[in-house]
Design a protein around this motif. Structure first.
Motif, mmCIF file in Angstrom:
data_model
loop_
_atom_site.group_PDB
_atom_site.id
_atom_site.type_symbol
_atom_site.label_atom_id
_atom_site.label_comp_id
_atom_site.label_asym_id
_atom_site.label_seq_id
_atom_site.Cartn_x
_atom_site.Cartn_y
_atom_site.Cartn_z
ATOM 1 N N GLN A 128 -14.097 -1.356 11.043
ATOM 2 C CA GLN A 128 -13.229 -0.252 11.457
ATOM 3 C C GLN A 128 -11.966 -0.194 10.602
ATOM 4 O O GLN A 128 -11.530 0.888 10.204
ATOM 5 N N LYS A 129 -11.398 -1.357 10.292
ATOM 6 C CA LYS A 129 -10.208 -1.411 9.432
ATOM 7 C C LYS A 129 -10.519 -0.890 8.037
ATOM 8 O O LYS A 129 -9.733 -0.138 7.441
ATOM 9 N N ALA A 130 -11.692 -1.284 7.522
ATOM 10 C CA ALA A 130 -12.090 -0.841 6.177
ATOM 11 C C ALA A 130 -12.269 0.669 6.126
ATOM 12 O O ALA A 130 -11.793 1.333 5.195
ATOM 13 N N VAL A 131 -12.945 1.216 7.138
ATOM 14 C CA VAL A 131 -13.170 2.664 7.180
ATOM 15 C C VAL A 131 -11.845 3.398 7.307
ATOM 16 O O VAL A 131 -11.601 4.404 6.623
ATOM 17 N N ARG A 132 -10.967 2.904 8.163
ATOM 18 C CA ARG A 132 -9.683 3.568 8.420
ATOM 19 C C ARG A 132 -8.792 3.601 7.177
ATOM 20 O O ARG A 132 -8.137 4.612 6.897
ATOM 21 N N THR A 133 -8.749 2.515 6.439
ATOM 22 C CA THR A 133 -7.851 2.445 5.279
ATOM 23 C C THR A 133 -8.479 2.934 3.981
ATOM 24 O O THR A 133 -7.757 3.327 3.058
ATOM 25 N N CYS A 134 -9.815 2.910 3.887
ATOM 26 C CA CYS A 134 -10.474 3.289 2.633
ATOM 27 C C CYS A 134 -10.888 4.767 2.581
ATOM 28 O O CYS A 134 -11.078 5.299 1.483
ATOM 29 N N THR A 135 -11.032 5.408 3.736
ATOM 30 C CA THR A 135 -11.475 6.812 3.751
ATOM 31 C C THR A 135 -10.545 7.732 2.959
ATOM 32 O O THR A 135 -11.023 8.512 2.124
ATOM 33 N N PRO A 136 -9.214 7.686 3.177
ATOM 34 C CA PRO A 136 -8.341 8.568 2.370
ATOM 35 C C PRO A 136 -8.460 8.294 0.876
ATOM 36 O O PRO A 136 -8.455 9.231 0.064
ATOM 37 N N HIS A 137 -8.560 7.019 0.518
ATOM 38 C CA HIS A 137 -8.646 6.657 -0.898
ATOM 39 C C HIS A 137 -9.930 7.179 -1.529
ATOM 40 O O HIS A 137 -9.918 7.750 -2.629
ATOM 41 N N MET B 84 0.822 -1.211 0.000
ATOM 42 C CA MET B 84 0.000 0.000 0.000
ATOM 43 C C MET B 84 0.856 1.262 0.000
ATOM 44 O O MET B 84 0.590 2.209 -0.751
ATOM 45 N N TYR B 85 1.909 1.267 0.813
ATOM 46 C CA TYR B 85 2.756 2.459 0.906
ATOM 47 C C TYR B 85 3.605 2.642 -0.347
ATOM 48 O O TYR B 85 3.902 3.776 -0.742
ATOM 49 N N LEU B 86 3.995 1.549 -0.987
ATOM 50 C CA LEU B 86 4.748 1.658 -2.237
ATOM 51 C C LEU B 86 3.855 2.229 -3.346
ATOM 52 O O LEU B 86 4.319 3.023 -4.181
ATOM 53 N N PHE B 87 2.575 1.851 -3.356
ATOM 54 C CA PHE B 87 1.639 2.433 -4.314
ATOM 55 C C PHE B 87 1.427 3.923 -4.021
ATOM 56 O O PHE B 87 1.239 4.720 -4.933
ATOM 57 N N LEU B 88 1.475 4.281 -2.736
ATOM 58 C CA LEU B 88 1.354 5.696 -2.370
ATOM 59 C C LEU B 88 2.570 6.492 -2.861
ATOM 60 O O LEU B 88 2.434 7.637 -3.286
ATOM 61 N N LEU C 35 -7.877 -6.714 -1.442
ATOM 62 C CA LEU C 35 -7.185 -7.931 -1.030
ATOM 63 C C LEU C 35 -6.927 -7.936 0.475
ATOM 64 O O LEU C 35 -7.085 -8.964 1.136
ATOM 65 N N ALA C 36 -6.534 -6.775 1.022
ATOM 66 C CA ALA C 36 -6.204 -6.703 2.447
ATOM 67 C C ALA C 36 -7.429 -6.937 3.327
ATOM 68 O O ALA C 36 -7.321 -7.536 4.402
ATOM 69 N N ILE C 37 -8.598 -6.484 2.881
ATOM 70 C CA ILE C 37 -9.815 -6.586 3.692
ATOM 71 C C ILE C 37 -10.564 -7.891 3.430
ATOM 72 O O ILE C 37 -11.060 -8.528 4.358
ATOM 73 N N CYS C 38 -10.630 -8.287 2.183
ATOM 74 C CA CYS C 38 -11.406 -9.480 1.834
ATOM 75 C C CYS C 38 -10.610 -10.780 1.969
ATOM 76 O O CYS C 38 -11.194 -11.844 2.185
ATOM 77 N N TYR C 39 -9.274 -10.693 1.826
ATOM 78 C CA TYR C 39 -8.433 -11.892 1.938
ATOM 79 C C TYR C 39 -7.231 -11.610 2.855
ATOM 80 O O TYR C 39 -6.070 -11.698 2.409
ATOM 81 N N PRO C 40 -7.473 -11.243 4.098
ATOM 82 C CA PRO C 40 -6.366 -10.852 4.995
ATOM 83 C C PRO C 40 -5.320 -11.943 5.205
ATOM 84 O O PRO C 40 -4.121 -11.649 5.299
ATOM 85 N N LEU C 41 -5.745 -13.201 5.277
ATOM 86 C CA LEU C 41 -4.805 -14.294 5.525
ATOM 87 C C LEU C 41 -4.002 -14.653 4.283
ATOM 88 O O LEU C 41 -2.918 -15.238 4.389
ATOM 89 N N GLN C 42 -4.523 -14.336 3.125
ATOM 90 C CA GLN C 42 -3.838 -14.655 1.866
ATOM 91 C C GLN C 42 -3.191 -13.428 1.232
ATOM 92 O O GLN C 42 -2.635 -13.518 0.133
ATOM 93 N N TYR D 37 -7.679 -1.947 -5.364
ATOM 94 C CA TYR D 37 -7.467 -3.397 -5.489
ATOM 95 C C TYR D 37 -6.646 -3.924 -4.311
ATOM 96 O O TYR D 37 -6.942 -4.986 -3.743
ATOM 97 N N ASP D 38 -5.641 -3.153 -3.917
ATOM 98 C CA ASP D 38 -4.814 -3.541 -2.774
ATOM 99 C C ASP D 38 -5.638 -3.594 -1.491
ATOM 100 O O ASP D 38 -5.514 -4.525 -0.689
ATOM 101 N N ARG D 39 -6.505 -2.607 -1.280
ATOM 102 C CA ARG D 39 -7.360 -2.585 -0.074
ATOM 103 C C ARG D 39 -8.372 -3.736 -0.119
ATOM 104 O O ARG D 39 -8.723 -4.305 0.908
#
Length: 312
Positions: free
Chosen positions: A231-240, A57-61, A122-129, A118-120
Motif C-alpha cells: 500500500q505504501k509503494a502504490v501510494r508513493t509511486c503512483t504519482p511518479h 522526497m518533497y525537496l526533490f519535488l 530507498l524508502a521502500i526497500c530500506y525503510p530503517l536505513q 531512487y528516493d522511493r
C-alpha cells in the motif's frame, strides 16, 4: 552555401494563418501559463514554508516544480509573441538560447524523475536505513547534479551547433529545435551526430535505466512484503509513474517529429503534440502530487481557504 555567421534569423514555418482565432489561441495560452505558474508556485510555497515537508522526497519535488516554471518561461512568452505576430521569425542568438532552455528543461526533468525513483526505492526497500542513506548532504549533492550536469551537457550540444555552415534558415517547427538546425547544415555534422547519440544516452537512457532498476527492486519487495508495504509503494509511486509516462509520451513524439517525416499528420495536431511535454507536464505534476499526497493536499487547502500554516 550560407555561413552560420551570416544567418541572423530563422523562420518558423510550422505557424499558419489563424485569422481572428489567433486571439482565442492567445487567451488559451495565457490561461495555461497562469495555471502553471500558480499551481507550481503554490506547491513550492507549501513545501518550503512547512518544516514537516522538509524531507528528501518533497525537496526533490520542489526541484521538479522549479524546473517546470523554468521550462514554461522558456516557451510561453515566446509563443505568445509568435501567435500575435504576422512574421514568424526569431533571431539566431535567441533561437539558440531557447534551444538551451527547452533542452535543459527536458534533461533536468528526466534526472529529477530518476532521483525521485531512487528516493522511493530507498524508502521502500530500506525503510530503517533511509535516514542514514538519504542524508541532507546527499540530497543537496543530488539536486546540484540534477541541475548542473544537464546545463553543461546542453552547453556542449549548442557549442557544436552554432559554428555549423547552414544552407537555409527555415525551421519546420513552432519553436527552435537543435536537430532542425543541424539538418540545415551544409558542413560535416558527424561530430554533432556522435555527441547527439552520447547526449541521448546520458540524458534519456541513463535516467530511464535507473528508474527501471529501482522499480524492479520495489516490485520485488512488494511481492515478498506485507500488505502495508504494498500500500505504501502504490501510494508513493503512483504519482511518479504517472508523471514519468506522461512526460515520456510527450518527449517521444517530439523526437519522432524532429527526425522523421510527419507530413501526413495534420499541422495543428503536430503543433499541439510538440507542445505537449512543455505544457501538460507542468500542469499535470502539481495536480497529481497535490491530489495524491495527503500532506500536500491538506496544506494546499489551508492556503487556499485562508487558514494559517503551521510548522507541524
Amino acid at each position: 552555401m550560407v555561413n552560420a555567421t551570416q544567418v541572423s534569423f530563422f523562420t518558423l514555418s510550422a505557424y499558419f494563418d489563424t485569422g481572428v482565432f489567433k486571439y482565442l489561441y492567445f487567451i488559451i495560452i495565457v490561461s495555461l501559463y497562469i495555471v502553471i505558474i500558480c499551481a507550481n508556485l503554490l506547491l513550492i510555497v507549501v513545501i518550503c514554508m512547512n518544516r514537516s515537508l522538509h524531507e528528501p522526497m518533497y525537496l526533490f519535488l520542489v526541484s521538479l516544480f522549479v524546473n517546470e516554471l523554468y521550462g514554461s518561461t522558456g516557451l510561453f512568452p515566446f509563443l505568445l509573441v509568435q501567435i500575435l505576430s504576422d512574421i514568424h521569425t526569431v533571431s539566431a542568438p535567441f533561437c539558440f538560447l531557447q534551444i538551451y532552455c527547452v533542452f535543459a528543461y527536458a534533461a533536468i526533468q528526466f534526472h529529477n524523475l530518476s532521483i525521485l525513483s531512487y528516493d522511493r526505492y530507498l524508502a521502500i526497500c530500506y525503510p530503517l536505513q533511509y535516514n542514514t542513506r538519504m542524508t541532507s548532504n546527499k540530497v543537496s549533492v543530488l539536486i546540484a547534479l540534477i541541475w548542473l550536469f544537464p546545463f553543461l551537457a546542453i552547453a556542449v550540444l549548442i557549442s557544436l551547433s552554432v559554428p555549423l555552415q547552414l544552407c537555409g534558415n527555415i525551421i519546420n517547427t513552432i519553436y527552435c529545435d537543435n536537430y532542425s538546425i543541424v539538418k540545415l547544415a551544409c558542413s560535416d555534422t558527424r561530430v554533432n551526430n556522435i555527441y547527439g547519440l552520447i547526449y541521448t544516452c546520458l540524458i534519456v537512457f541513463g535516467p530511464l535505466s535507473l528508474i527501471l532498476y529501482t522499480y524492479m527492486k520495489i516490485l520485488k519487495v512488494c511481492f515478498s512484503g506485507s500488505k502495508q508495504t504494498r500500500q505504501k509503494a502504490v501510494r508513493t509511486c503512483t504519482p511518479h509513474l504517472a508523471s514519468l509516462i506522461n512526460f515520456s509520451f510527450g518527449c517521444l513524439f517530439q523526437i519522432l517529429q524532429s527526425r522523421f517525416d510527419m507530413s501526413s499528420v495534420p499541422m495543428m495536431l503536430r503543433n499541439i503534440l510538440s507542445l505537449y511535454f512543455l505544457t501538460c507536464q507542468p500542469i499535470f505534476n502539481p495536480l497529481m502530487y497535490g491530489l495524491q499526497m495527503s500532506k500536500i493536499r491538506s496544506l494546499c487547502k489551508s492556503i487556499i481557504f485562508g487558514k494559517t500554516l503551521t510548522d507541524a
